[in-house]
Design a protein around this motif. Structure first.
Motif, short mmCIF file in Angstrom:
data_model
loop_
_atom_site.label_atom_id
_atom_site.label_comp_id
_atom_site.label_asym_id
_atom_site.label_seq_id
_atom_site.Cartn_x
_atom_site.Cartn_y
_atom_site.Cartn_z
N LEU A 12 -1.25 -10.20 -8.19
CA LEU A 12 -1.44 -11.78 -8.58
C LEU A 12 -0.43 -12.48 -9.68
CD1 LEU A 12 -2.71 -14.29 -7.15
CD2 LEU A 12 -4.58 -13.63 -9.07
N ASP A 13 -0.58 -11.25 -10.56
CA ASP A 13 0.57 -11.49 -11.31
C ASP A 13 1.58 -11.53 -11.37
OD1 ASP A 13 -0.18 -8.95 -11.65
OD2 ASP A 13 -0.36 -8.60 -13.93
N ARG A 33 -2.23 0.42 -5.00
CA ARG A 33 -3.66 -0.95 -5.03
C ARG A 33 -2.88 -1.69 -4.19
NH1 ARG A 33 -5.78 -2.49 -10.05
NH2 ARG A 33 -7.56 -3.85 -9.44
N LEU A 169 4.89 -12.65 1.75
CA LEU A 169 3.97 -12.43 0.71
C LEU A 169 2.48 -12.22 0.71
CD1 LEU A 169 5.47 -13.95 -2.39
CD2 LEU A 169 6.61 -12.43 -1.59
N LEU A 171 -0.21 -11.29 -1.08
CA LEU A 171 -0.38 -11.92 -2.67
C LEU A 171 -1.59 -11.04 -2.64
CD1 LEU A 171 -0.70 -15.99 -2.97
CD2 LEU A 171 0.84 -13.57 -3.60
N PRO A 173 -5.25 -9.31 -5.21
CA PRO A 173 -5.87 -10.37 -6.20
C PRO A 173 -6.24 -9.09 -6.78
CG PRO A 173 -7.48 -10.34 -3.84
CD PRO A 173 -5.95 -10.00 -3.44
N ILE A 175 -4.56 -7.44 -10.92
CA ILE A 175 -4.00 -7.65 -11.64
C ILE A 175 -3.72 -6.50 -12.19
CG2 ILE A 175 -3.66 -8.93 -14.53
CD1 ILE A 175 -4.61 -10.97 -12.51
N PRO A 193 6.54 -23.04 2.07
CA PRO A 193 5.18 -22.29 3.01
C PRO A 193 5.19 -23.01 4.71
CG PRO A 193 4.12 -23.87 1.45
CD PRO A 193 5.74 -24.17 1.78
N VAL A 196 -0.13 -19.12 6.00
CA VAL A 196 -0.96 -18.93 5.19
C VAL A 196 -2.00 -18.44 5.94
CG1 VAL A 196 -2.52 -19.09 3.29
CG2 VAL A 196 -0.61 -20.69 4.00
N ALA A 198 -5.27 -16.40 5.44
CA ALA A 198 -6.53 -15.51 4.55
C ALA A 198 -7.23 -14.37 5.03
CB ALA A 198 -7.31 -17.29 3.88
N PRO A 200 -10.67 -11.53 3.83
CA PRO A 200 -10.85 -11.18 2.90
C PRO A 200 -10.29 -10.86 1.18
CG PRO A 200 -12.27 -10.56 4.74
CD PRO A 200 -10.60 -10.84 5.11
N THR A 201 -9.65 -9.63 1.92
CA THR A 201 -8.66 -9.14 0.66
C THR A 201 -7.51 -10.47 -0.09
OG1 THR A 201 -7.78 -8.33 2.32
CG2 THR A 201 -10.36 -7.32 0.91
N THR A 203 -4.43 -13.03 0.68
CA THR A 203 -3.35 -13.91 1.12
C THR A 203 -2.10 -13.93 1.29
OG1 THR A 203 -5.54 -14.62 0.27
CG2 THR A 203 -3.49 -16.15 0.95
N VAL A 205 0.85 -15.74 2.22
CA VAL A 205 2.07 -16.43 3.09
C VAL A 205 3.17 -16.47 3.38
CG1 VAL A 205 2.58 -18.62 1.91
CG2 VAL A 205 0.52 -17.18 0.49
N TYR A 207 7.15 -17.77 3.30
CA TYR A 207 8.09 -18.94 3.32
C TYR A 207 9.11 -18.53 3.65
CZ TYR A 207 4.77 -19.40 -0.85
OH TYR A 207 4.02 -19.74 -1.65
N LEU B 183 -0.76 -15.83 -16.09
CA LEU B 183 -1.81 -14.00 -15.73
C LEU B 183 -1.24 -12.60 -16.71
CD1 LEU B 183 -2.28 -13.79 -12.02
CD2 LEU B 183 -4.51 -14.51 -14.28
N GLY B 187 -6.42 -8.58 -18.86
CA GLY B 187 -7.26 -7.55 -19.21
C GLY B 187 -7.13 -7.14 -17.23
N ASN B 188 -7.93 -6.39 -16.27
CA ASN B 188 -8.25 -5.81 -15.44
C ASN B 188 -8.83 -6.88 -14.33
OD1 ASN B 188 -7.40 -4.69 -13.31
ND2 ASN B 188 -7.91 -2.87 -13.65
N LEU B 191 -10.99 -10.14 -8.87
CA LEU B 191 -10.45 -10.93 -8.32
C LEU B 191 -11.01 -10.39 -6.18
CD1 LEU B 191 -7.29 -12.34 -9.75
CD2 LEU B 191 -10.19 -13.21 -10.47
N PRO B 193 -10.20 -13.66 -2.81
CA PRO B 193 -10.54 -14.86 -3.00
C PRO B 193 -11.64 -15.22 -1.78
CG PRO B 193 -9.65 -13.28 -1.57
CD PRO B 193 -10.12 -12.57 -2.47
N VAL B 196 -9.23 -20.32 1.18
CA VAL B 196 -7.51 -20.60 0.79
C VAL B 196 -7.32 -22.13 1.85
CG1 VAL B 196 -5.95 -19.89 1.43
CG2 VAL B 196 -7.12 -17.92 0.75
N ALA B 198 -4.32 -24.41 2.89
CA ALA B 198 -2.55 -24.61 3.14
C ALA B 198 -2.36 -26.19 3.39
CB ALA B 198 -2.47 -23.87 4.34
N PRO B 200 1.38 -28.40 3.69
CA PRO B 200 2.76 -28.46 4.16
C PRO B 200 4.01 -27.68 2.82
CG PRO B 200 1.96 -30.01 5.17
CD PRO B 200 1.12 -29.69 4.10
N TYR B 207 -10.58 -18.13 -6.26
CA TYR B 207 -10.79 -16.90 -6.70
C TYR B 207 -11.54 -16.30 -7.44
CZ TYR B 207 -5.95 -15.37 -5.60
OH TYR B 207 -4.86 -14.87 -4.44
#
Lengths: 211, 211
Positions: A12-13, A33, A169, A171, A173, A175, A193, A196, A198, A200-201, A203, A205, A207, B183, B187-188, B191, B193, B196, B198, B200, B207
């Motif tokens: 996410l970062d 991870r 991508l 994504l 979640p 850091i 985009p 998309v 989604a 549960p873990t 996302t 996307v 592009y 971000l 820290g760590n 998160l 999701p 979501v 979407a 256009p 999160y």
């Protein structure tokens, strides 16, 4: 129509690898991870010759991303083996049957003969730049897509040069706090985009890079 | 149950403002591009006392994000007026009727009397830290949520302190290349999701911060 695509897991970062990457730990600290969502998946496992795994939104995304790819391009660091002239016994991280099952063009400053592996993967080493690698990959892919496999610097170069059509991508979640960033030195591309998904873990996307 | 929430527009490379922020250009160079999706929207326009605008997935997201917020917290830089002791004639960027319509607690090192505005917004200046501001905002919000309005540093502090329950990111597909990152130094956190949506133009990911 043939597209030049790229799919990557990104924190996410914005990191695609953790800090302190090394030959022993190529994904950097915590970088594994980023890929846990894929490792447990049926699609990823099948690509890597493993049984089992989950069938879910993530595996559908992975399957879609692998389909229709006729050739890959990757950077020297992703292929591994350290800097400088090639040590001929280094054949990549993936063993005798790499998960590409297609021609793979490896960007490098050092010449090396093509390296045919089991399962349809052949590593061809390209010493004259990203445009040449793309030209060769396009020809090898026929009417299928060319995928930029990574790493970050290789993706950056193709994106900055306006040669990438699609950036997919995943994504994740988490850091990482430090490591290798994906979206630096890529200029100011216009992205749209177009899909998309989604889970549960993660996302996912996709592009399109607009011209 | 009362939640501490935050919603922010962020570029694909992780910035919530462009480079060279100033009193004249508080969003930095190119930073306005982060908010174009909102400006054209009926929900945003209504909040700011303007007619018209589009009704679409983006406006639904905006509307949802504004609903149920009983108090806001923002950093000194977001309130504006420069550094150092307060100039009493500075009443924020938003004119006589700010778009909050609720108590707003402004973090600052410099004391100032509360500043009631039109439309239900009162700016209260808090000099004894983020926990105190949150305590005051929680009390003011009643059974409604507390929203961290920004900017980046304020969000970072609440996230790093484990005081944020929900981070709602509007992923805008632009590359700013430089500016203020969201971000960093957080820290760590774990998160998840949980929503979501979407459109256009923008991907909205909510999160939950896990404990």
């Amino acid at each position: 129509m043939q597209s030049v695509t790229c799919q990557l897991s990104v924190s996410l970062d914005g990191f695609v690898a953790g800090p302190n990457q090394s030959l022993e730990n190529p994904l950097g600290e915590g970088g594994m991870r980023l890929h846990e969502w894929a490792f447990s998946n049926a699609s990823w496992r099948a690509q890597h010759g493993l049984d089992g795994g989950e069938h879910n939104a993530d595996s559908e995304v992975l399957e879609g991303a692998m389909q229709g790819v006729g050739a890959y391009i990757m950077g020297r660091k992703m292929f591994g083996g350290g800097d400088g002239p090639w040590q001929q016994d280094w054949k990549g991280w993936w063993g005798e049957d790499p998960p590409y099952h297609a021609p793979v063009f490896v960007l490098s400053h050092h010449p090396r003969e093509p390296l045919p592996m089991q399962g349809g993967t052949t590593f061809t080493f390209v010493n004259d730049g990203i445009a040449s690698a793309l030209e060769q990959a396009r020809a090898a892919a026929g009417d299928q897509d060319v995928a930029i496999a990574g790493g970050a610097q290789t993706v950056q170069q193709y994106l900055a040069a306006g040669l990438l059509d699609e950036l997919h991508l995943h994504l994740v979640p988490i850091i990482l706090g430090a490591g290798e960033r994906l979206l630096v030195d890529v200029g100011n591309p216009l992205l749209q985009p177009v899909q998309v998904i989604a889970s549960p873990t993660v996302t996912h996307v996709k592009y399109r890079v607009l011209r």
